[in-house]
Design a protein around this motif. Structure first.
Motif, short mmCIF file in Angstrom:
data_model
loop_
_atom_site.label_atom_id
_atom_site.label_comp_id
_atom_site.label_asym_id
_atom_site.label_seq_id
_atom_site.Cartn_x
_atom_site.Cartn_y
_atom_site.Cartn_z
N GLY A 181 0.81 -1.23 0.00
CA GLY A 181 0.00 0.00 0.00
C GLY A 181 0.83 1.26 0.00
O GLY A 181 0.44 2.28 -0.57
N SER A 182 2.03 1.19 0.61
CA SER A 182 2.86 2.40 0.71
C SER A 182 3.39 2.82 -0.65
O SER A 182 3.79 3.96 -0.84
CB SER A 182 4.04 2.14 1.66
OG SER A 182 4.85 1.13 1.12
N ALA A 183 3.41 1.89 -1.60
CA ALA A 183 3.95 2.22 -2.93
C ALA A 183 2.86 2.69 -3.86
O ALA A 183 2.83 2.36 -5.03
CB ALA A 183 4.63 0.99 -3.52
N HIS A 184 1.92 3.50 -3.30
CA HIS A 184 0.76 3.86 -4.13
C HIS A 184 1.16 4.61 -5.39
O HIS A 184 0.44 4.64 -6.35
CB HIS A 184 -0.28 4.63 -3.32
CG HIS A 184 0.28 5.79 -2.58
ND1 HIS A 184 0.41 7.01 -3.16
CD2 HIS A 184 0.77 5.89 -1.33
CE1 HIS A 184 0.95 7.83 -2.27
NE2 HIS A 184 1.18 7.18 -1.16
N ALA B 1 7.02 -8.49 -1.43
CA ALA B 1 6.67 -7.06 -1.37
C ALA B 1 7.92 -6.20 -1.34
O ALA B 1 7.98 -5.16 -2.02
CB ALA B 1 5.81 -6.80 -0.14
N GLN B 2 8.93 -6.65 -0.58
CA GLN B 2 10.17 -5.87 -0.51
C GLN B 2 10.80 -5.72 -1.89
O GLN B 2 11.23 -4.64 -2.28
CB GLN B 2 11.16 -6.55 0.47
CG GLN B 2 12.33 -5.68 0.86
CD GLN B 2 11.88 -4.33 1.41
OE1 GLN B 2 11.12 -4.28 2.38
NE2 GLN B 2 12.29 -3.23 0.76
N LEU C 160 8.69 -3.32 -3.95
CA LEU C 160 8.89 -1.93 -3.53
C LEU C 160 10.25 -1.42 -3.97
O LEU C 160 10.37 -0.28 -4.44
CB LEU C 160 8.75 -1.82 -2.00
CG LEU C 160 7.36 -2.12 -1.41
CD1 LEU C 160 7.38 -2.04 0.10
CD2 LEU C 160 6.31 -1.18 -1.97
N ASP C 161 11.28 -2.26 -3.83
CA ASP C 161 12.63 -1.85 -4.28
C ASP C 161 12.59 -1.48 -5.75
O ASP C 161 13.13 -0.47 -6.17
CB ASP C 161 13.64 -3.00 -4.11
CG ASP C 161 14.01 -3.21 -2.65
OD1 ASP C 161 13.61 -2.38 -1.82
OD2 ASP C 161 14.68 -4.24 -2.37
N PHE C 162 11.91 -2.33 -6.53
CA PHE C 162 11.84 -2.09 -7.97
C PHE C 162 11.10 -0.77 -8.25
O PHE C 162 11.58 0.07 -9.00
CB PHE C 162 11.13 -3.25 -8.67
CG PHE C 162 10.91 -3.01 -10.13
CD1 PHE C 162 11.90 -3.28 -11.06
CD2 PHE C 162 9.70 -2.47 -10.60
CE1 PHE C 162 11.71 -3.04 -12.41
CE2 PHE C 162 9.50 -2.22 -11.94
CZ PHE C 162 10.50 -2.51 -12.85
N VAL C 163 9.95 -0.61 -7.63
CA VAL C 163 9.12 0.57 -7.90
C VAL C 163 9.88 1.84 -7.48
O VAL C 163 9.91 2.83 -8.22
CB VAL C 163 7.75 0.47 -7.18
CG1 VAL C 163 6.98 1.77 -7.28
CG2 VAL C 163 6.94 -0.68 -7.76
#
Ligand code: PLP
Length: 418
Positions: free
Chosen positions: A292-295, A387-388, A391-394
């Protein structure tokens, strides 16, 4: 299994856990020589009909059989048009063609990826007109009558059925649910003011029990569910060479029966389906929390208030999807793409004459979707690792500014996470 590897789907563990019960089914079939039809099939059919809150279930050879038989039994004829979506598995349209009809498409909703009722209305009102002599709705471009709509409950999320039924009622169209990915999914009908199960809403519905499905066989299998006794009987005849009584053929049918070993296995697994679906929903919730944090830069599945999805697949949407898939593969994480090419652009349908741009939402979505690992046994620590990596990718993509038009794309995706 390599403990470092997170597979896209784990089909080994649940089978290992239930192995003894499956072996007993196989032994029973050997001892009774009951391989096709018989009590194990009937028991499964009755139990699955109850599970789907409907009256009848007819076991068949595959989900494709189920769709084809449901369409024919419901009255779809040679030369009819059947409307569905471009972003589904090819079996949806193959079954329509095999029933003698021509598939035509209506684009999907931007957020749910399911049939967009607004576009269906436009299609029926603008591209079709009622033939004065037959009273049937005719597609003006094709000059063919429109007989049915096949909404697909894609990824385990029900399509928005109320407005689809409203339009089907107005234009006298048959509605067949493609529930092949949606065993146990529920839809809240605002009209009926109650939750309804996938498979209980249309004139009939088709289920696939392909091994990777939420309820999967150890081979090929499928089923038609319906509340209509006459339709169910027609499907029984169609699946068995057109005979209700041995060697008395009312019509030509198909060899599309469910074998008893698969039915016995499905009956055992059906006891676990509610718990397995609940686990999938938990996993979806966890992904939602973790990602969710990577909206900015990722769009998560959107589940409307009227849907209880069973997350056959957990599909996110990102720019540079192929790069994310490669990034995850390098981290030993399996993924899938469902589906990379919308059906109207497939070679198999070139003769239908569609072009790029005809169904822009399906096309855009197909270029950006990625299915993350999803199965009942997926552990929280595994989801954290996935998820990690996502997120790293995004983060990397957003900060390096490698995307074609980052701010515009991100703005387009933000706020749509459900
Ligand atoms: C949406 C959809 N429709 C139809 C089918 C066809 O089912 P089967 O492969 O059992 O013939 C599938 C199975 O993958 C599916 O996902």
């Amino acid at each position: 299994m390599d403990s470092n590897k997170i597979p896209f789907l784990d089909l080994v563990t649940p089978h290992r856990e239930l192995k003894e019960e499956f072996v007993a089914v196989f032994e029973h079939a050997l001892e009774t020589a009951g391989f096709v039809g018989g009590p194990m099939v009937e028991d499964f059919e009755q139990t699955f009909a109850r599970y789907c809150d409907t009256q009848h279930c007819v076991g068949v050879g595959s989900g494709t059989d189920a769709l084809r038989f449901a369409l024919i039994a419901a009255g779809v004829k040679q030369g009819d048009v059947v409307v569905t979506v471009p972003n589904t598995f090819v079996a949806t349209t193959a079954a329509i063609t095999q029933a003698g009809a021509r598939p035509d498409f209506v684009d999907v909703d931007e957020r749910t990826y399911n049939l967009d009722p607004v576009k269906l209305r436009e299609y029926l009102e603008v591209q079709c007109s009622v033939d004065g002599s037959t009273g049937r709705l005719v597609n003006k471009r094709l000059g063919m009558p429109v007989a049915a709509v096949v909404p697909v409950h894609l990824y385990g999320q029900p399509a928005d059925m109320d407005p689809i039924f409203e339009l089907a009622g107005r234009y006298n169209l048959i509605v067949i649910e493609d529930a092949c990915q949606a065993h146990g999914a529920e839809y809240f009908s605002r009209k009926g003011n109650r939750w309804e199960k996938a498979g209980s809403m249309g004139c009939a519905a088709a289920f696939s029990f392909y091994p990777g499905k939420n309820l999967g066989a150890c081979g090929e299998a499928g089923a038609v569910t319906t509340g209509d006794a006459e339709l169910a009987q027609k499907v029984r005849v169609l699946r068995d060479h057109g005979q209700a009584r041995k060697y008395y053929h009312e019509r030509e049918g198909y060899n599309g029966r469910l074998d008893s070993i698969q039915a016995g296995i499905l009956r055992i697994k059906l006891r676990h389906l509610t718990a397995w679906n609940a686990r999938r929903r938990e996993c979806a919730c966890r992904y939602q929390e973790l990602l969710g944090s990577a909206h900015e830069g990722i769009k998560l599945p959107y589940e409307p208030s009227w849907a209880k999805a069973v997350y056959h697949l957990y599909v996110v949407r990102v720019q540079n999807r192929d790069r994310l898939q490669k990034h995850l593969a390098e981290a030993n994480i399996g993924t899938g793409i469902h589906y990379p090419i919308p059906l109207h652009l497939q070679e198999a349908y070139r003769h239908l004459g569609y072009r790029k741009g005809d169904f822009p939402v399906s096309e855009e979505v197909a270029a950006e979707i990625l299915s993350l690992p999803m199965y009942p046994g997926l552990a929280y620590v595994q989801q954290e690792r996935i998820a990690q990596q996502v997120l790293d990718f995004v983060d990397g993509e957003t900060s390096s500014g490698t995307s074609s038009s980052p701010s515009a794309r991100v703005a387009g995706l933000a706020g749509q996470n459900g």
